[in-house]
Write a protein that holds these residues in place. Structure first.
Motif, PDB file in Angstrom:
ATOM      1  N   GLN A  29       1.042  -1.311   0.062  1.00 12.94           N
ATOM      2  CA  GLN A  29       0.044   0.012   0.060  1.00 12.94           C
ATOM      3  C   GLN A  29       0.817   1.293  -0.076  1.00 12.94           C
ATOM      4  O   GLN A  29       1.952   1.321   0.679  1.00 12.94           O
ATOM      5  CB  GLN A  29      -0.871  -0.010   1.287  1.00 12.94           C
ATOM      6  CG  GLN A  29      -1.882   1.255   1.548  1.00 12.94           C
ATOM      7  CD  GLN A  29      -2.190   1.565   2.920  1.00 12.94           C
ATOM      8  OE1 GLN A  29      -1.934   1.002   3.858  1.00 12.94           O
ATOM      9  NE2 GLN A  29      -3.220   2.772   2.922  1.00 12.94           N
ATOM     10  N   ARG A  73       3.026   2.376   2.830  1.00 12.80           N
ATOM     11  CA  ARG A  73       2.396   2.605   4.195  1.00 12.80           C
ATOM     12  C   ARG A  73       2.207   1.318   4.769  1.00 12.80           C
ATOM     13  O   ARG A  73       2.149   0.901   6.047  1.00 12.80           O
ATOM     14  CB  ARG A  73       1.076   3.047   3.965  1.00 12.80           C
ATOM     15  CG  ARG A  73       0.199   3.418   5.044  1.00 12.80           C
ATOM     16  CD  ARG A  73       1.178   4.638   6.000  1.00 12.80           C
ATOM     17  NE  ARG A  73       0.384   4.565   7.371  1.00 12.80           N
ATOM     18  CZ  ARG A  73      -0.415   5.741   7.573  1.00 12.80           C
ATOM     19  NH1 ARG A  73      -0.844   6.378   6.703  1.00 12.80           N
ATOM     20  NH2 ARG A  73      -0.959   5.855   8.733  1.00 12.80           N
ATOM     21  N   ALA A  74       2.087   0.170   3.959  1.00 14.13           N
ATOM     22  CA  ALA A  74       1.897  -1.372   4.524  1.00 14.13           C
ATOM     23  C   ALA A  74       2.358  -2.206   3.593  1.00 14.13           C
ATOM     24  O   ALA A  74       2.420  -2.114   2.416  1.00 14.13           O
ATOM     25  CB  ALA A  74       0.506  -1.522   4.951  1.00 14.13           C
ATOM     26  N   SER A  77      -5.761   7.353   4.752  1.00 15.11           N
ATOM     27  CA  SER A  77      -4.436   6.780   4.880  1.00 15.11           C
ATOM     28  C   SER A  77      -4.318   5.523   5.500  1.00 15.11           C
ATOM     29  O   SER A  77      -3.247   4.517   5.401  1.00 15.11           O
ATOM     30  CB  SER A  77      -3.819   7.735   5.884  1.00 15.11           C
ATOM     31  OG  SER A  77      -4.300   7.952   7.079  1.00 15.11           O
ATOM     32  N   GLY A  78      -5.294   5.150   6.336  1.00  6.98           N
ATOM     33  CA  GLY A  78      -5.264   3.567   6.793  1.00  6.98           C
ATOM     34  C   GLY A  78      -5.956   2.634   6.037  1.00  6.98           C
ATOM     35  O   GLY A  78      -5.968   2.842   4.814  1.00  6.98           O
ATOM     36  N   GLY A  79      -5.927   1.605   6.447  1.00  3.16           N
ATOM     37  CA  GLY A  79      -6.550   0.371   5.797  1.00  3.16           C
ATOM     38  C   GLY A  79      -7.894   0.555   5.681  1.00  3.16           C
ATOM     39  O   GLY A  79      -8.923  -0.134   6.101  1.00  3.16           O
ATOM     40  N   ALA A  80      -8.375   1.548   4.795  1.00  3.84           N
ATOM     41  CA  ALA A  80      -9.663   2.281   4.702  1.00  3.84           C
ATOM     42  C   ALA A  80     -10.719   0.981   4.350  1.00  3.84           C
ATOM     43  O   ALA A  80     -10.405   0.154   3.396  1.00  3.84           O
ATOM     44  CB  ALA A  80      -9.738   3.521   3.816  1.00  3.84           C
ATOM     45  N   PRO A  81     -11.979   1.251   4.673  1.00  2.00           N
ATOM     46  CA  PRO A  81     -12.960  -0.028   4.535  1.00  2.00           C
ATOM     47  C   PRO A  81     -13.058   0.167   3.126  1.00  2.00           C
ATOM     48  O   PRO A  81     -13.606  -0.938   2.561  1.00  2.00           O
ATOM     49  CB  PRO A  81     -14.066   0.532   5.316  1.00  2.00           C
ATOM     50  CG  PRO A  81     -13.865   2.165   5.709  1.00  2.00           C
ATOM     51  CD  PRO A  81     -12.369   2.195   5.684  1.00  2.00           C
ATOM     52  N   THR A  82     -13.322   1.454   2.360  1.00  2.00           N
ATOM     53  CA  THR A  82     -13.790   1.320   1.231  1.00  2.00           C
ATOM     54  C   THR A  82     -12.787   1.672  -0.001  1.00  2.00           C
ATOM     55  O   THR A  82     -12.387   2.588  -0.411  1.00  2.00           O
ATOM     56  CB  THR A  82     -14.851   2.798   0.936  1.00  2.00           C
ATOM     57  OG1 THR A  82     -15.871   2.594   2.072  1.00  2.00           O
ATOM     58  CG2 THR A  82     -15.588   2.652  -0.478  1.00  2.00           C
ATOM     59  N   GLN A  83     -12.415   0.399  -0.214  1.00  3.39           N
ATOM     60  CA  GLN A  83     -11.202   0.175  -1.389  1.00  3.39           C
ATOM     61  C   GLN A  83     -11.928  -0.056  -2.708  1.00  3.39           C
ATOM     62  O   GLN A  83     -12.681  -1.119  -2.628  1.00  3.39           O
ATOM     63  CB  GLN A  83     -10.264  -0.709  -0.894  1.00  3.39           C
ATOM     64  CG  GLN A  83      -9.476  -0.494   0.188  1.00  3.39           C
ATOM     65  CD  GLN A  83      -8.306  -1.638   0.561  1.00  3.39           C
ATOM     66  OE1 GLN A  83      -7.969  -2.225  -0.335  1.00  3.39           O
ATOM     67  NE2 GLN A  83      -8.061  -1.681   1.882  1.00  3.39           N
TER      68      GLN A  83
END
Lengths: 114, 114
Positions: free
Chosen positions: B48, B55-56, B97-103
């Motif tokens: 990511q 980021r990840a 920025s995070g592991g956002a739910p809506t990818q």
């Protein structure tokens, strides 16, 4: 370890019936869960998501249930239609607010009979 | 149409070669994710990027690398290709920025290594 698995690899339902697709997850630290639908030759399509502080969320014809006690997630599709035929994946996010990775299950193929 | 574009749609190459897959996220999305989908491994998170920075990281081989450019498009570079690298490669984007739910996923690039 980290894994998300589905109880049933295939599911066949009659048009108009309700469908229930199940998923087991292993990481109690997961704080977000998503269901995706993937049609042949296409990318996964977002269906619905749920945070770990919820146990139920409803969308249009779909409902996601989360049972953290037994680490179980399910997707219910009401009045299943032929267009619902696809592979359905559950996914969990570790560390939603820290850029966590998305872990997908193996998928369940839903087949709707007319 | 998710708004995420990927090129090329298909790629056929030989073992030992290097290829570059390209992804343009949805307008306004800062996060780009790469996934690999193969028959025996399912959907696997690779890496990511958020606003140009890694980021990840997931199950990404050392032979693979990625980057996100100032215009937010991303490229996934696969080198020293092996037969087992044949798979569908998906890019997804989200606004968080995070592991956002809506990818939101692109249509994918199908890589065949001969």
């Amino acid at each position: 370890g980290e894994s998300v698995g589905l109880h049933l690899p295939t599911l066949s339902v009659q048009e108009g019936d309700n469908s229930i697709i199940n998923c087991a997850y292993s990481n109690s630290a997961s704080d977000y869960f998503i269901w995706y639908k993937q049609e042949s030759g296409k990318g996964p399509q977002f269906i619905i998501d749920i945070r770990s502080n919820m146990d139920k969320r409803q969308g249009q014809r779909v409902t996601v249930l989360l049972n953290k006690t037994v680490k179980h997630l399910s997707l219910q599709i009401a009045a299943t239609q032929p267009g619902d035929s696809a592979v359905y994946f559950c996914a969990e996010i570790l560390g939603y607010n820290q850029g966590g990775k998305l872990i997908f299950g193996q998928g369940t193929e839903l087949s709707v009979k007319p | 149409d998710s708004g995420v574009t990927q090129t090329p749609k298909h790629l056929i190459t030989a073992t030992g070669q290097r290829v570059t897959l390209r992804c343009s996220p949805r307008s306004g999305d800062l996060s780009v994710y790469w996934y690999q989908q193969s028959l025996d491994q399912g959907l696997q998170f690779l890496i990511q990027y958020y606003n140009g920075e890694e980021r990840a990281k997931g199950n990404i081989l050392e032979r693979f690398s990625a980057q996100q450019f100032p215009d937010l498009h991303s490229e996934l570079n696969l080198s020293s290709l092996e037969l087992g690298d044949s798979a569908l490669y998906f890019c997804a984007s989200s606004s968080y920025s995070g592991g956002a739910p809506t990818q939101y996923f692109g249509p994918g690039t199908r890589l065949t290594v001969l």
